[in-house]
Design a protein around this motif. Structure first.
Motif, PDB file in Angstrom:
ATOM      1  N   ARG A  59       0.849  -1.190   0.000  1.00  0.00           N
ATOM      2  CA  ARG A  59       0.000   0.000   0.000  1.00  0.00           C
ATOM      3  C   ARG A  59       0.887   1.244   0.000  1.00  0.00           C
ATOM      4  NH1 ARG A  59      -2.798  -3.799  -0.416  1.00  0.00           N
ATOM      5  NH2 ARG A  59      -4.687  -4.377   0.745  1.00  0.00           N
ATOM      6  N   TYR A  61       1.541   5.206   1.422  1.00  0.00           N
ATOM      7  CA  TYR A  61       1.236   6.124   2.520  1.00  0.00           C
ATOM      8  C   TYR A  61       2.008   7.431   2.330  1.00  0.00           C
ATOM      9  CZ  TYR A  61      -1.204   2.259   4.517  1.00  0.00           C
ATOM     10  OH  TYR A  61      -2.104   1.232   4.676  1.00  0.00           O
ATOM     11  N   MET A  76       1.122   8.856   8.785  1.00  0.00           N
ATOM     12  CA  MET A  76      -0.075   8.858   9.629  1.00  0.00           C
ATOM     13  C   MET A  76      -1.081   7.926   8.967  1.00  0.00           C
ATOM     14  SD  MET A  76      -0.533  12.808  10.721  1.00  0.00           S
ATOM     15  CE  MET A  76       0.680  13.651  11.731  1.00  0.00           C
ATOM     16  N   GLU A  78      -4.581   5.634   9.026  1.00  0.00           N
ATOM     17  CA  GLU A  78      -5.904   5.413   9.614  1.00  0.00           C
ATOM     18  C   GLU A  78      -6.164   3.909   9.645  1.00  0.00           C
ATOM     19  OE1 GLU A  78      -9.018   7.391   7.497  1.00  0.00           O
ATOM     20  OE2 GLU A  78     -10.586   6.513   8.759  1.00  0.00           O
ATOM     21  N   LEU A  80      -8.174   0.991   9.334  1.00  0.00           N
ATOM     22  CA  LEU A  80      -9.506   0.654   8.816  1.00  0.00           C
ATOM     23  C   LEU A  80      -9.918  -0.704   9.353  1.00  0.00           C
ATOM     24  CD1 LEU A  80      -9.077   1.624   5.046  1.00  0.00           C
ATOM     25  CD2 LEU A  80     -10.254   2.928   6.816  1.00  0.00           C
ATOM     26  N   ASP A  82     -10.805  -4.295   9.298  1.00  0.00           N
ATOM     27  CA  ASP A  82     -10.481  -5.299   8.280  1.00  0.00           C
ATOM     28  C   ASP A  82      -9.445  -4.832   7.267  1.00  0.00           C
ATOM     29  OD1 ASP A  82     -12.439  -6.859   9.473  1.00  0.00           O
ATOM     30  OD2 ASP A  82     -14.006  -6.014   8.185  1.00  0.00           O
ATOM     31  N   VAL A  85      -3.399  -3.828   5.505  1.00  0.00           N
ATOM     32  CA  VAL A  85      -2.133  -3.201   5.883  1.00  0.00           C
ATOM     33  C   VAL A  85      -2.333  -2.200   7.023  1.00  0.00           C
ATOM     34  CG1 VAL A  85      -0.230  -1.749   5.069  1.00  0.00           C
ATOM     35  CG2 VAL A  85      -1.105  -3.607   3.624  1.00  0.00           C
ATOM     36  N   SER A  86      -3.376  -1.346   6.936  1.00  0.00           N
ATOM     37  CA  SER A  86      -3.585  -0.375   8.028  1.00  0.00           C
ATOM     38  C   SER A  86      -3.929  -1.110   9.319  1.00  0.00           C
ATOM     39  CB  SER A  86      -4.672   0.633   7.658  1.00  0.00           C
ATOM     40  OG  SER A  86      -5.932   0.018   7.573  1.00  0.00           O
ATOM     41  N   GLY A  87      -4.611  -2.241   9.210  1.00  0.00           N
ATOM     42  CA  GLY A  87      -4.951  -3.052  10.386  1.00  0.00           C
ATOM     43  C   GLY A  87      -3.705  -3.613  11.051  1.00  0.00           C
ATOM     44  N   SER A 126      -8.071  11.440   5.895  1.00  0.00           N
ATOM     45  CA  SER A 126      -6.617  11.269   5.996  1.00  0.00           C
ATOM     46  C   SER A 126      -5.891  11.896   4.799  1.00  0.00           C
ATOM     47  CB  SER A 126      -6.259   9.788   6.141  1.00  0.00           C
ATOM     48  OG  SER A 126      -6.820   9.040   5.085  1.00  0.00           O
ATOM     49  N   VAL A 129      -2.880  14.385   5.101  1.00  0.00           N
ATOM     50  CA  VAL A 129      -1.503  14.033   5.498  1.00  0.00           C
ATOM     51  C   VAL A 129      -0.425  14.685   4.600  1.00  0.00           C
ATOM     52  CG1 VAL A 129       0.138  12.140   5.847  1.00  0.00           C
ATOM     53  CG2 VAL A 129      -2.205  11.932   6.704  1.00  0.00           C
ATOM     54  N   ARG A 237      -5.240  10.809  -5.067  1.00  0.00           N
ATOM     55  CA  ARG A 237      -6.436  10.064  -4.662  1.00  0.00           C
ATOM     56  C   ARG A 237      -6.044   8.849  -3.838  1.00  0.00           C
ATOM     57  NH1 ARG A 237     -10.742  11.382  -8.570  1.00  0.00           N
ATOM     58  NH2 ARG A 237      -9.962  13.095  -9.825  1.00  0.00           N
ATOM     59  N   PHE A 238      -6.656   8.727  -2.666  1.00  0.00           N
ATOM     60  CA  PHE A 238      -6.348   7.618  -1.760  1.00  0.00           C
ATOM     61  C   PHE A 238      -7.186   6.384  -2.072  1.00  0.00           C
ATOM     62  CE2 PHE A 238      -4.490   9.826   2.269  1.00  0.00           C
ATOM     63  CZ  PHE A 238      -3.463  10.311   1.513  1.00  0.00           C
ATOM     64  N   GLY A 239      -8.135   6.456  -2.988  1.00  0.00           N
ATOM     65  CA  GLY A 239      -9.046   5.338  -3.248  1.00  0.00           C
ATOM     66  C   GLY A 239     -10.317   5.525  -2.453  1.00  0.00           C
ATOM     67  N   GLY A 240     -10.930   4.429  -2.058  1.00  0.00           N
ATOM     68  CA  GLY A 240     -12.131   4.519  -1.226  1.00  0.00           C
ATOM     69  C   GLY A 240     -13.386   4.830  -2.028  1.00  0.00           C
TER      70      GLY A 240
HETATM   71  C1  LIG Z   1      -0.695   7.901  -2.856  1.00  0.00           C
HETATM   72  C2  LIG Z   1      -1.486   7.376  -1.679  1.00  0.00           C
HETATM   73  C3  LIG Z   1      -1.213   7.863  -0.405  1.00  0.00           C
HETATM   74  C4  LIG Z   1      -1.944   7.387   0.695  1.00  0.00           C
HETATM   75  N1  LIG Z   1      -1.677   7.903   1.924  1.00  0.00           N
HETATM   76  C5  LIG Z   1      -2.372   7.482   2.999  1.00  0.00           C
HETATM   77  C6  LIG Z   1      -2.113   8.045   4.285  1.00  0.00           C
HETATM   78  O1  LIG Z   1      -1.274   8.940   4.446  1.00  0.00           O
HETATM   79  N2  LIG Z   1      -2.816   7.567   5.339  1.00  0.00           N
HETATM   80  C7  LIG Z   1      -3.775   6.585   5.194  1.00  0.00           C
HETATM   81  O2  LIG Z   1      -4.378   6.183   6.198  1.00  0.00           O
HETATM   82  N3  LIG Z   1      -4.042   6.037   3.975  1.00  0.00           N
HETATM   83  C8  LIG Z   1      -3.352   6.455   2.878  1.00  0.00           C
HETATM   84  N4  LIG Z   1      -3.599   5.898   1.648  1.00  0.00           N
HETATM   85  C9  LIG Z   1      -4.534   4.748   1.555  1.00  0.00           C
HETATM   86  C10 LIG Z   1      -3.752   3.452   1.779  1.00  0.00           C
HETATM   87  O3  LIG Z   1      -2.862   3.226   0.692  1.00  0.00           O
HETATM   88  C11 LIG Z   1      -4.645   2.205   1.850  1.00  0.00           C
HETATM   89  O4  LIG Z   1      -5.514   2.196   0.748  1.00  0.00           O
HETATM   90  C12 LIG Z   1      -5.461   2.144   3.143  1.00  0.00           C
HETATM   91  O5  LIG Z   1      -4.598   2.142   4.288  1.00  0.00           O
HETATM   92  C13 LIG Z   1      -6.310   0.852   3.145  1.00  0.00           C
HETATM   93  O6  LIG Z   1      -5.462  -0.248   3.023  1.00  0.00           O
HETATM   94  P1  LIG Z   1      -5.723  -1.580   3.889  1.00  0.00           P
HETATM   95  O7  LIG Z   1      -4.787  -2.619   3.366  1.00  0.00           O
HETATM   96  O8  LIG Z   1      -5.671  -1.284   5.335  1.00  0.00           O
HETATM   97  O9  LIG Z   1      -7.233  -1.917   3.559  1.00  0.00           O
HETATM   98  P2  LIG Z   1      -7.774  -2.985   2.490  1.00  0.00           P
HETATM   99  O10 LIG Z   1      -7.548  -4.344   3.037  1.00  0.00           O
HETATM  100  O11 LIG Z   1      -7.190  -2.652   1.155  1.00  0.00           O
HETATM  101  O12 LIG Z   1      -9.303  -2.593   2.495  1.00  0.00           O
HETATM  102  C14 LIG Z   1     -10.125  -2.782   3.657  1.00  0.00           C
HETATM  103  C15 LIG Z   1     -11.461  -2.122   3.497  1.00  0.00           C
HETATM  104  O13 LIG Z   1     -11.311  -0.689   3.483  1.00  0.00           O
HETATM  105  C16 LIG Z   1     -11.819  -0.143   2.267  1.00  0.00           C
HETATM  106  N5  LIG Z   1     -10.873   0.918   1.879  1.00  0.00           N
HETATM  107  C17 LIG Z   1      -9.710   0.783   1.193  1.00  0.00           C
HETATM  108  N6  LIG Z   1      -9.069   1.969   1.083  1.00  0.00           N
HETATM  109  C18 LIG Z   1      -9.838   2.873   1.721  1.00  0.00           C
HETATM  110  C19 LIG Z   1      -9.712   4.262   1.987  1.00  0.00           C
HETATM  111  N7  LIG Z   1      -8.641   4.980   1.543  1.00  0.00           N
HETATM  112  N8  LIG Z   1     -10.684   4.886   2.698  1.00  0.00           N
HETATM  113  C20 LIG Z   1     -11.756   4.189   3.149  1.00  0.00           C
HETATM  114  N9  LIG Z   1     -11.933   2.855   2.932  1.00  0.00           N
HETATM  115  C21 LIG Z   1     -10.994   2.211   2.237  1.00  0.00           C
HETATM  116  C22 LIG Z   1     -11.838  -1.270   1.280  1.00  0.00           C
HETATM  117  O14 LIG Z   1     -12.846  -1.053   0.301  1.00  0.00           O
HETATM  118  C23 LIG Z   1     -12.160  -2.459   2.191  1.00  0.00           C
HETATM  119  O15 LIG Z   1     -13.522  -2.512   2.459  1.00  0.00           O
HETATM  120  C24 LIG Z   1      -2.926   6.381   0.524  1.00  0.00           C
HETATM  121  C25 LIG Z   1      -3.188   5.892  -0.769  1.00  0.00           C
HETATM  122  C26 LIG Z   1      -2.490   6.385  -1.848  1.00  0.00           C
HETATM  123  C27 LIG Z   1      -2.790   5.847  -3.228  1.00  0.00           C
END
Ligand SMILES: Cc1cc2nc3c(=O)[nH]c(=O)nc-3n(C[C@H](O)[C@H](O)[C@H](O)COP(=O)(O)OP(=O)(O)OC[C@H]3O[C@@H](n4cnc5c(N)ncnc54)[C@H](O)[C@@H]3O)c2cc1C
Length: 240
Positions: A59, A61, A76, A78, A80, A82, A85-87, A126, A129, A237-240
């Protein structure tokens, strides 16, 4: 804009040196890194986790810290429910852990002091950041550059770096904060809010928008409708 440094980016091992709660869901993670190039405000890193069976999850960040040259970066993240990676970061990571990452990455979503202002920063959740990195860098290197942060979150308890932003808004004469709490009597960012931001800041030289896809898409459309040159609007764009 392409990546400022075209050399391949190797994966490297970084050491987690500090963990600090930021909000109920967001924590700050400081890493000792060995980057072979300088960090620019707005850039991100890729993080890669490998399970014992070889399964990998990767992922991105954003880097929250201002370019410091001290061999450390702050992320930083968040946590999420399930989130793969953030978990992991939220529930498992500990000080002293080594994590695979590569960076710094990104050439289009960066701000350097010589890019000047006025700077319109718009963050959703988030998505603030990388904008924090820009504000921190601006305060240290170019405090005279006018900047306005339009920061939209659901409620006050979710505001990242709330105290830091409030102190900046109080103490930095050229920085303004527009906090929008969508659930606490507020509304989604709309044309009137954008008009107010543009009125308070003056015509921006650069706009940086970051957050989930819907937030970034909506704010970009509003800025273009307000007459901003698309070349001045930078998005992440962070996705979502
Ligand atoms: C360039 C870039 C920079 C980023 N910087 C940050 C940062 O500084 N801090 C940060 O916390 N994250 C950031 N993100 C988002 C991060 O990369 C992950 O997408 C996020 O942490 C979710 O990954 P995961 O493996 O924990 O969740 P996953 O296992 O991939 O998903 C778990 C659940 O969360 C949902 N989900 C996935 N992404 C998001 C989201 N962004 N918002 C809400 N729900 C979501 C999925 O649909 C799924 O239901 C960034 C993304 C990009 C592309």
């Amino acid at each position: 804009m392409t990546d400022p440094d075209p050399r391949p980016l190797p994966w490297q091992t970084a050491t987690l040196t500090a963990i600090r709660p930021i909000t109920q869901r967001v924590k700050s993670y400081r890493f000792q890194v060995g980057f072979d190039r300088p960090v620019l405000a707005g850039q991100h890193v890729d993080v890669r986790l490998t399970a014992p069976d070889g399964y990998q999850a990767q992922r991105s960040y954003s880097i929250a810290s201002a370019p410091a040259g001290d061999g450390t970066i702050e992320l930083m993240i968040e946590g999420l429910p399930d989130g793969e990676v953030s978990g992991f970061f939220d529930a498992v990571a500990e000080i002293g852990d080594t994590i695979e990452l590569r960076g710094p990455i990104g050439g289009a979503f960066v701000w350097r002091p010589e890019d000047g202002g006025p700077l319109l920063l718009a963050g959703g959740g988030s998505g603030v950041v990388p904008l924090l990195a820009m504000l921190r860098h601006r305060a240290a290197a170019a405090p005279g550059v006018p900047a306005l942060l339009l920061y939209s979150v659901r409620e006050a308890s979710e505001v990242i770096a709330a105290e830091e932003l409030a102190v900046r808004a109080r103490d930095e004469p050229h920085f303004q904060l527009m906090l929008n709490l969508t659930r606490a009597g507020g509304r989604r960012v709309d044309a009137a809010m954008i008009a107010e931001a543009l009125e308070r800041l003056g015509p921006p030289r650069h706009a940086y928008l970051c957050g989930g896809n819907p937030f970034v898409g909506a704010v970009a459309d509003l800025l273009l409708d307000a007459g901003l040159d698309p070349a001045r609007v930078h998005t992440e764009r962070f996705g979502g």
